[in-house]
Design a protein around this motif. Structure first.
Motif, mmCIF file in Angstrom:
data_model
loop_
_atom_site.group_PDB
_atom_site.id
_atom_site.type_symbol
_atom_site.label_atom_id
_atom_site.label_comp_id
_atom_site.label_asym_id
_atom_site.label_seq_id
_atom_site.Cartn_x
_atom_site.Cartn_y
_atom_site.Cartn_z
ATOM 1 N N ASP A 24 48.396 36.844 42.615
ATOM 2 C CA ASP A 24 47.965 37.462 41.351
ATOM 3 C C ASP A 24 46.443 37.544 41.338
ATOM 4 O OD1 ASP A 24 50.631 37.489 40.355
ATOM 5 O OD2 ASP A 24 50.415 35.409 39.688
ATOM 6 N N GLY A 25 45.925 38.571 40.683
ATOM 7 C CA GLY A 25 44.473 38.637 40.517
ATOM 8 C C GLY A 25 43.985 37.428 39.737
ATOM 9 N N ALA A 26 44.669 37.133 38.633
ATOM 10 C CA ALA A 26 44.368 35.942 37.837
ATOM 11 C C ALA A 26 45.639 35.509 37.144
ATOM 12 C CB ALA A 26 43.277 36.229 36.808
ATOM 13 N N GLN A 27 45.755 34.204 36.902
ATOM 14 C CA GLN A 27 46.876 33.722 36.113
ATOM 15 C C GLN A 27 46.393 32.630 35.165
ATOM 16 O OE1 GLN A 27 49.573 30.573 38.285
ATOM 17 N NE2 GLN A 27 49.576 32.463 39.470
ATOM 18 N N VAL A 28 47.015 32.605 33.986
ATOM 19 C CA VAL A 28 46.663 31.652 32.937
ATOM 20 C C VAL A 28 47.908 30.863 32.592
ATOM 21 C CG1 VAL A 28 45.770 31.376 30.592
ATOM 22 C CG2 VAL A 28 44.920 33.244 32.031
ATOM 23 N N SER A 29 47.811 29.530 32.609
ATOM 24 C CA SER A 29 48.966 28.695 32.308
ATOM 25 C C SER A 29 49.072 28.450 30.805
ATOM 26 C CB SER A 29 48.866 27.360 33.038
ATOM 27 O OG SER A 29 47.973 26.500 32.361
ATOM 28 N N SER A 30 50.238 27.999 30.382
ATOM 29 C CA SER A 30 50.484 27.747 28.961
ATOM 30 C C SER A 30 49.688 26.563 28.447
ATOM 31 C CB SER A 30 51.982 27.511 28.717
ATOM 32 O OG SER A 30 52.398 26.355 29.418
ATOM 33 N N THR A 31 49.082 25.800 29.339
ATOM 34 C CA THR A 31 48.269 24.649 28.929
ATOM 35 C C THR A 31 46.840 25.056 28.601
ATOM 36 O OG1 THR A 31 47.724 24.170 31.237
ATOM 37 C CG2 THR A 31 49.646 23.040 30.289
ATOM 38 N N SER A 32 46.540 26.346 28.676
ATOM 39 C CA SER A 32 45.197 26.840 28.369
ATOM 40 C C SER A 32 45.206 27.634 27.066
ATOM 41 C CB SER A 32 44.679 27.718 29.506
ATOM 42 O OG SER A 32 44.517 26.952 30.674
ATOM 43 N N VAL A 33 44.092 27.530 26.330
ATOM 44 C CA VAL A 33 43.952 28.267 25.075
ATOM 45 C C VAL A 33 42.607 28.978 25.043
ATOM 46 C CG1 VAL A 33 45.457 26.726 23.766
ATOM 47 C CG2 VAL A 33 43.003 26.263 23.858
ATOM 48 N N ASP A 34 42.544 30.034 24.233
ATOM 49 C CA ASP A 34 41.306 30.789 24.021
ATOM 50 C C ASP A 34 40.728 31.326 25.331
ATOM 51 O OD1 ASP A 34 41.334 30.391 21.221
ATOM 52 O OD2 ASP A 34 40.449 28.408 21.482
ATOM 53 N N THR A 35 41.588 31.968 26.123
ATOM 54 C CA THR A 35 41.149 32.614 27.361
ATOM 55 C C THR A 35 40.946 34.092 27.087
ATOM 56 O OG1 THR A 35 42.551 31.042 28.554
ATOM 57 C CG2 THR A 35 41.670 32.893 29.803
ATOM 58 N N LYS A 36 39.814 34.636 27.569
ATOM 59 C CA LYS A 36 39.488 36.038 27.284
ATOM 60 C C LYS A 36 39.130 36.780 28.567
ATOM 61 C CE LYS A 36 37.522 34.820 22.772
ATOM 62 N NZ LYS A 36 37.645 33.360 22.910
ATOM 63 N N PHE A 37 39.678 37.988 28.702
ATOM 64 C CA PHE A 37 39.325 38.913 29.766
ATOM 65 C C PHE A 37 38.808 40.174 29.084
ATOM 66 C CE2 PHE A 37 42.540 36.126 31.500
ATOM 67 C CZ PHE A 37 42.099 35.859 32.788
ATOM 68 N N ILE A 38 37.514 40.431 29.210
ATOM 69 C CA ILE A 38 36.879 41.556 28.533
ATOM 70 C C ILE A 38 36.239 42.476 29.576
ATOM 71 C CG2 ILE A 38 35.217 42.252 26.760
ATOM 72 C CD1 ILE A 38 37.437 40.405 25.700
ATOM 73 N N GLY A 39 36.648 43.741 29.604
ATOM 74 C CA GLY A 39 36.046 44.710 30.511
ATOM 75 C C GLY A 39 36.204 44.388 31.982
ATOM 76 N N CYS A 40 37.314 43.773 32.360
ATOM 77 C CA CYS A 40 37.552 43.375 33.762
ATOM 78 C C CYS A 40 38.387 44.423 34.497
ATOM 79 C CB CYS A 40 38.265 42.025 33.809
ATOM 80 S SG CYS A 40 37.268 40.649 33.173
ATOM 81 N N LYS A 41 38.384 44.348 35.830
ATOM 82 C CA LYS A 41 39.201 45.226 36.661
ATOM 83 C C LYS A 41 40.130 44.382 37.524
ATOM 84 C CE LYS A 41 35.846 48.959 36.920
ATOM 85 N NZ LYS A 41 35.062 49.857 37.798
ATOM 86 N N PHE A 42 41.407 44.777 37.545
ATOM 87 C CA PHE A 42 42.432 44.125 38.361
ATOM 88 C C PHE A 42 42.985 45.202 39.295
ATOM 89 C CE2 PHE A 42 42.009 41.942 34.380
ATOM 90 C CZ PHE A 42 42.107 40.599 34.692
ATOM 91 N N ILE A 43 42.586 45.136 40.570
ATOM 92 C CA ILE A 43 42.841 46.243 41.485
ATOM 93 C C ILE A 43 43.610 45.766 42.722
ATOM 94 C CG2 ILE A 43 41.789 48.074 42.867
ATOM 95 C CD1 ILE A 43 39.254 47.708 41.110
ATOM 96 N N SER A 44 44.801 46.300 42.924
ATOM 97 C CA SER A 44 45.550 46.143 44.183
ATOM 98 C C SER A 44 45.675 44.698 44.654
ATOM 99 C CB SER A 44 44.899 46.988 45.283
ATOM 100 O OG SER A 44 44.930 48.350 44.946
ATOM 101 N N ASN A 45 46.056 43.798 43.757
ATOM 102 C CA ASN A 45 46.325 42.423 44.163
ATOM 103 C C ASN A 45 47.753 42.321 44.707
ATOM 104 O OD1 ASN A 45 43.849 40.833 43.255
ATOM 105 N ND2 ASN A 45 44.313 42.095 41.472
#
Length: 196
Positions: A107-128
């Motif tokens: 995965d380009g990025a992954q966030v687990s359920s044990t994390s809070v207040d995670t933000k992805f702003i203006g990012c690119k996820f390309i061909s992972n």
């Protein structure tokens, strides 16, 4: 930081315990076993760290954020193999702004359920998902994750890389208190968005 190859037992960056208010600018981490790891083994968690224009590439395990508070990544690059670009777990207030997650093994990025207040702003996820299997996502949000934002991002295959990314954005069942807005999602294999 330059490791001795994919099998090298090295960390590009390792932050433990009271690693507070540290700034990293124009850092290049390539060919390490771990691009970056964090951990709170005793005492206070790593907190308030900033990363600007950092390059995390070709690490076996990518960036593993665990037990962090208020980390910001601005204009950084993540492309690691065969693992995921970034994994965020047991963390709060993590911001990725204008970052690129491209051509990674998992995965380009992954966030687990044990994390809070995670933000992805203006990012690119390309061909992972270059490790194969057609199962990897641009961004995978685990089931039951709360308080996250994905805004102004692009989730695409191509852009000079092979078309491996199966799903652009995957949101697990039971997620709550989140906002997904103004994203461009196209040309992924099986689904543009999977929201359980």
């Amino acid at each position: 930081a330059r490791g001795g190859g994919a099998g090298a037992a090295t960390h590009g960056i390792r932050l433990i315990d009271k690693s507070d208010a540290m700034m990293f600018v124009n850092v290049e981490n390539v060919l390490c076993q771990y691009a970056m790891t964090t951990d709170k083994t005793t005492g206070k968690e790593p907190a308030y760290c900033r990363f600007f224009s950092c390059f995390f590439d070709s690490a076996t395990n990518g960036v593993l954020l665990d037990k962090t508070k208020d980390f910001t990544f601005d204009s950084c690059w993540f492309s690691n193999r065969p693992g995921d670009g970034v994994t965020v777990s047991n963390s709060s207030s993590t911001l990725f702004n204008a970052c690129t997650f491209a051509n990674g093994g998992g995965d380009g990025a992954q966030v687990s359920s044990t994390s809070v207040d995670t933000k992805f702003i203006g990012c690119k996820f390309i061909s992972n998902g270059t490790a194969g299997g057609g199962n990897d996502k641009g961004l995978r949000i685990a089931a039951n994750t709360i308080r996250f934002i994905v805004s102004g991002c692009e989730f695409i295959n191509g852009a000079g890389f092979g078309a491996f990314q199966s799903v652009g954005l995957d949101i697990g069942a039971g997620c709550d208190l989140y906002s997904v807005s103004d994203n461009i999602i196209k040309d992924n294999w099986s689904a543009q968005v999977a929201d359980a």
